[in-house]
Design a protein around this motif. Structure first.
Motif, PDB file in Angstrom:
ATOM      1  N   ILE A  24       0.777  -1.316   0.056  1.00  0.00           N
ATOM      2  CA  ILE A  24      -0.091   0.154  -0.062  1.00  0.00           C
ATOM      3  C   ILE A  24       0.982   1.302   0.056  1.00  0.00           C
ATOM      4  O   ILE A  24       1.698   1.368   1.013  1.00  0.00           O
ATOM      5  CB  ILE A  24      -0.990  -0.078   1.208  1.00  0.00           C
ATOM      6  N   HIS A  25       0.778   2.123  -1.024  1.00  0.00           N
ATOM      7  CA  HIS A  25       1.554   3.302  -1.049  1.00  0.00           C
ATOM      8  C   HIS A  25       1.135   4.477  -0.283  1.00  0.00           C
ATOM      9  O   HIS A  25      -0.045   4.695   0.217  1.00  0.00           O
ATOM     10  CB  HIS A  25       1.447   3.975  -2.356  1.00  0.00           C
ATOM     11  N   VAL A  26       2.163   4.659   0.936  1.00  0.00           N
ATOM     12  CA  VAL A  26       1.965   5.659   1.780  1.00  0.00           C
ATOM     13  C   VAL A  26       2.697   6.996   1.418  1.00  0.00           C
ATOM     14  O   VAL A  26       4.134   6.867   1.577  1.00  0.00           O
ATOM     15  CB  VAL A  26       2.269   5.152   3.054  1.00  0.00           C
ATOM     16  N   PRO A  27       2.238   8.091   1.247  1.00  0.00           N
ATOM     17  CA  PRO A  27       3.203   9.223   0.920  1.00  0.00           C
ATOM     18  C   PRO A  27       3.882   9.747   1.970  1.00  0.00           C
ATOM     19  O   PRO A  27       3.514   9.365   3.482  1.00  0.00           O
ATOM     20  CB  PRO A  27       2.160  10.115   0.696  1.00  0.00           C
ATOM     21  N   GLU A  28       4.849  10.306   1.975  1.00  0.00           N
ATOM     22  CA  GLU A  28       5.755  10.799   2.795  1.00  0.00           C
ATOM     23  C   GLU A  28       4.826  11.727   3.824  1.00  0.00           C
ATOM     24  O   GLU A  28       4.139  12.689   3.277  1.00  0.00           O
ATOM     25  CB  GLU A  28       6.927  11.759   2.484  1.00  0.00           C
ATOM     26  N   GLY A  29       5.258  11.750   5.263  1.00  0.00           N
ATOM     27  CA  GLY A  29       4.306  12.402   6.203  1.00  0.00           C
ATOM     28  C   GLY A  29       3.099  11.829   6.560  1.00  0.00           C
ATOM     29  O   GLY A  29       2.393  12.413   7.274  1.00  0.00           O
ATOM     30  N   LYS A  30       2.688  10.791   5.919  1.00  0.00           N
ATOM     31  CA  LYS A  30       1.519  10.087   6.153  1.00  0.00           C
ATOM     32  C   LYS A  30       1.661   8.689   6.677  1.00  0.00           C
ATOM     33  O   LYS A  30       2.735   8.237   6.649  1.00  0.00           O
ATOM     34  CB  LYS A  30       0.618  10.048   4.689  1.00  0.00           C
ATOM     35  N   ALA A  31       0.584   8.166   7.316  1.00  0.00           N
ATOM     36  CA  ALA A  31       0.653   6.667   7.811  1.00  0.00           C
ATOM     37  C   ALA A  31      -0.625   5.994   7.744  1.00  0.00           C
ATOM     38  O   ALA A  31      -1.825   6.685   7.269  1.00  0.00           O
ATOM     39  CB  ALA A  31       0.711   6.801   9.446  1.00  0.00           C
ATOM     40  N   LEU A  32      -0.776   4.795   7.736  1.00  0.00           N
ATOM     41  CA  LEU A  32      -2.135   4.096   7.752  1.00  0.00           C
ATOM     42  C   LEU A  32      -2.777   3.969   9.005  1.00  0.00           C
ATOM     43  O   LEU A  32      -2.075   3.559  10.038  1.00  0.00           O
ATOM     44  CB  LEU A  32      -1.690   2.734   7.187  1.00  0.00           C
ATOM     45  N   GLU A  33      -3.878   4.181   9.196  1.00  0.00           N
ATOM     46  CA  GLU A  33      -4.475   4.278  10.712  1.00  0.00           C
ATOM     47  C   GLU A  33      -5.783   3.224  10.297  1.00  0.00           C
ATOM     48  O   GLU A  33      -6.488   3.344   9.517  1.00  0.00           O
ATOM     49  CB  GLU A  33      -5.108   5.465  11.100  1.00  0.00           C
ATOM     50  N   ILE A  34      -5.790   2.301  11.370  1.00  0.00           N
ATOM     51  CA  ILE A  34      -6.904   1.212  11.298  1.00  0.00           C
ATOM     52  C   ILE A  34      -7.879   1.338  12.185  1.00  0.00           C
ATOM     53  O   ILE A  34      -7.624   1.919  13.423  1.00  0.00           O
ATOM     54  CB  ILE A  34      -5.999  -0.174  11.480  1.00  0.00           C
ATOM     55  N   TRP A  35      -9.153   1.348  11.694  1.00  0.00           N
ATOM     56  CA  TRP A  35     -10.276   1.780  12.676  1.00  0.00           C
ATOM     57  C   TRP A  35     -11.389   0.572  12.720  1.00  0.00           C
ATOM     58  O   TRP A  35     -11.516  -0.248  11.932  1.00  0.00           O
ATOM     59  CB  TRP A  35     -11.082   2.908  12.071  1.00  0.00           C
ATOM     60  N   THR A  36     -11.985   0.510  13.847  1.00  0.00           N
ATOM     61  CA  THR A  36     -12.885  -0.248  13.807  1.00  0.00           C
ATOM     62  C   THR A  36     -14.447   0.274  14.502  1.00  0.00           C
ATOM     63  O   THR A  36     -14.199   1.216  14.990  1.00  0.00           O
ATOM     64  CB  THR A  36     -12.977  -1.393  14.789  1.00  0.00           C
ATOM     65  N   LEU A  37     -15.594  -0.458  13.610  1.00  0.00           N
ATOM     66  CA  LEU A  37     -16.843   0.213  13.949  1.00  0.00           C
ATOM     67  C   LEU A  37     -17.746  -0.862  14.411  1.00  0.00           C
ATOM     68  O   LEU A  37     -18.117  -1.653  13.695  1.00  0.00           O
ATOM     69  CB  LEU A  37     -17.180   1.203  13.102  1.00  0.00           C
ATOM     70  N   TRP A  38     -18.421  -0.996  15.643  1.00  0.00           N
ATOM     71  CA  TRP A  38     -19.374  -1.744  15.996  1.00  0.00           C
ATOM     72  C   TRP A  38     -20.632  -0.968  16.430  1.00  0.00           C
ATOM     73  O   TRP A  38     -21.667  -1.871  16.363  1.00  0.00           O
ATOM     74  CB  TRP A  38     -18.723  -2.451  17.410  1.00  0.00           C
ATOM     75  N   VAL A  68     -21.581   5.311  18.808  1.00  0.00           N
ATOM     76  CA  VAL A  68     -20.381   5.669  19.362  1.00  0.00           C
ATOM     77  C   VAL A  68     -19.365   5.905  18.163  1.00  0.00           C
ATOM     78  O   VAL A  68     -18.386   6.878  18.797  1.00  0.00           O
ATOM     79  CB  VAL A  68     -19.773   4.154  20.121  1.00  0.00           C
ATOM     80  N   GLY A  69     -19.512   5.496  17.318  1.00  0.00           N
ATOM     81  CA  GLY A  69     -18.320   6.114  16.084  1.00  0.00           C
ATOM     82  C   GLY A  69     -17.333   5.322  16.131  1.00  0.00           C
ATOM     83  O   GLY A  69     -17.052   4.260  16.933  1.00  0.00           O
ATOM     84  N   PRO A  70     -16.311   5.464  15.028  1.00  0.00           N
ATOM     85  CA  PRO A  70     -15.171   4.452  14.863  1.00  0.00           C
ATOM     86  C   PRO A  70     -14.243   4.799  15.824  1.00  0.00           C
ATOM     87  O   PRO A  70     -14.065   5.938  16.472  1.00  0.00           O
ATOM     88  CB  PRO A  70     -14.607   4.903  13.315  1.00  0.00           C
ATOM     89  N   ARG A  71     -13.359   3.775  16.198  1.00  0.00           N
ATOM     90  CA  ARG A  71     -12.308   4.078  17.149  1.00  0.00           C
ATOM     91  C   ARG A  71     -10.975   3.519  16.521  1.00  0.00           C
ATOM     92  O   ARG A  71     -10.985   2.409  15.791  1.00  0.00           O
ATOM     93  CB  ARG A  71     -12.363   2.959  18.404  1.00  0.00           C
ATOM     94  N   SER A  72      -9.963   4.138  16.738  1.00  0.00           N
ATOM     95  CA  SER A  72      -8.793   3.796  16.093  1.00  0.00           C
ATOM     96  C   SER A  72      -7.998   2.599  16.906  1.00  0.00           C
ATOM     97  O   SER A  72      -8.176   2.639  18.245  1.00  0.00           O
ATOM     98  CB  SER A  72      -7.765   5.034  16.391  1.00  0.00           C
ATOM     99  N   VAL A  73      -7.547   1.710  16.343  1.00  0.00           N
ATOM    100  CA  VAL A  73      -6.900   0.538  17.088  1.00  0.00           C
ATOM    101  C   VAL A  73      -5.660  -0.054  16.479  1.00  0.00           C
ATOM    102  O   VAL A  73      -4.845  -0.843  16.597  1.00  0.00           O
ATOM    103  CB  VAL A  73      -7.824  -0.845  16.448  1.00  0.00           C
ATOM    104  N   GLY A  74      -4.874   1.022  15.612  1.00  0.00           N
ATOM    105  CA  GLY A  74      -3.722   0.850  15.138  1.00  0.00           C
ATOM    106  C   GLY A  74      -3.081   1.848  14.206  1.00  0.00           C
ATOM    107  O   GLY A  74      -4.187   2.495  13.600  1.00  0.00           O
ATOM    108  N   LEU A  75      -1.907   2.214  14.217  1.00  0.00           N
ATOM    109  CA  LEU A  75      -1.336   3.458  13.343  1.00  0.00           C
ATOM    110  C   LEU A  75       0.112   2.693  13.011  1.00  0.00           C
ATOM    111  O   LEU A  75       0.862   2.476  13.835  1.00  0.00           O
ATOM    112  CB  LEU A  75      -0.969   4.724  14.113  1.00  0.00           C
TER     113      LEU A  75
END
Length: 256
Positions: free
Chosen positions: A180-194, A198-205
């Protein structure tokens, strides 16, 4: 699912169904009907083959496991117990044979009490027990590593980008299936929504696509729970909610 319902599936739904088939999530009559459709639907068959190539990457990450260090001691203890339990029965049988068959007693008794014979039998039993014990040990380990739920995360083009595996002991991990291409200064954030309330919650960066353990220690986890990956600033979303474009998303399903 009836044939008419299958005909009304969108291309994305057909692709997702092919992924579920490869993961073993379709069973019974639905699986039979799906396999019959495969025989006459080249496009669906190609989708299944594509999923198999994607999931082959997961198989390649499995690390060969050596037998448990305590395996041999357990085998030796079991053999010693069997030998102790067999001694009284062997003595009783020898007595019966001497009383009921005196004409063959000396020869049969010599064979029965032969140390060579019993050593050979014990050795053969040990050889038979070793692969069985190793197999049981491996089966237990595979059961511990087998996910109880999976979520296949698809891109907008319905390409499998990652899989989220959840295990019986509470572990949750994400395994990427492609770069997965990630541009400089960016990151992949992983979310879950149950729960939408409540809304989505971050579970990993993560800074790049890699296998990573997700942080769901205090969060619910169940069937049809949404997981998604978004492109965020390197330090994570500034709002605590997804702000960047969605890279891939999918919902959990029970693993068979």
């Amino acid at each position: 699912m009836s044939p008419s319902a299958k005909m009304n599936l969108t291309p994305n739904e057909r692709t997702a169904q092919a992924g579920e088939y490869v993961l073993g999530l379709i069973e019974g009559a639905d699986r039979t009907a799906f396999e019959q459709q495969l025989e006459s639907d080249p496009e669906l068959a190609a989708s299944v083959e594509s999923w198999r190539r994607h999931f082959a990457g997961i198989d390649a990450t499995a690390t060969p496991l050596a037998p448990s260090p305590t395996l041999w001691s357990r085998i030796e203890a079991e053999l010693a117990t069997l030998a102790q339990n067999a001694a009284p029965a062997r003595a009783a049988t020898t007595t019966i044979l001497r009383k009921t068959a005196p004409y063959a007693g000396s020869r049969l008794s010599a064979w029965w009490n032969s140390l060579f014979v019993w050593r050979g039998a014990a050795f053969a039993g040990a050889l038979a027990a070793i692969p069985l014990a190793i197999g049981l040990d491996g089966a237990l380990d595979r059961a511990r590593r087998q996910p109880v739920m999976v979520a296949v995360l698809l891109t907008e083009a319905s390409v499998a980008a990652a899989v989220v595996n959840t295990f019986a002991d509470g572990r949750v991990e994400m395994v990427p299936l492609q770069a997965i291409h990630v541009p400089e200064g960016k990151a992949l954030e992983i979310w879950t929504l149950w729960d939408r309330a409540v809304g989505p919650r971050s579970v990993g960066l993560i800074e790049r696509a890699r296998t990573t353990k997700l942080r769901l220690d205090q969060l619910p986890l169940g069937k049809d729970q949404l997981f998604e990956i978004t492109l965020e600033p390197a330090t994570g979303s500034p709002t605590g909610r997804p702000t960047g474009p969605i890279v891939a998303k999918g919902t959990t399903a029970q693993a068979l």
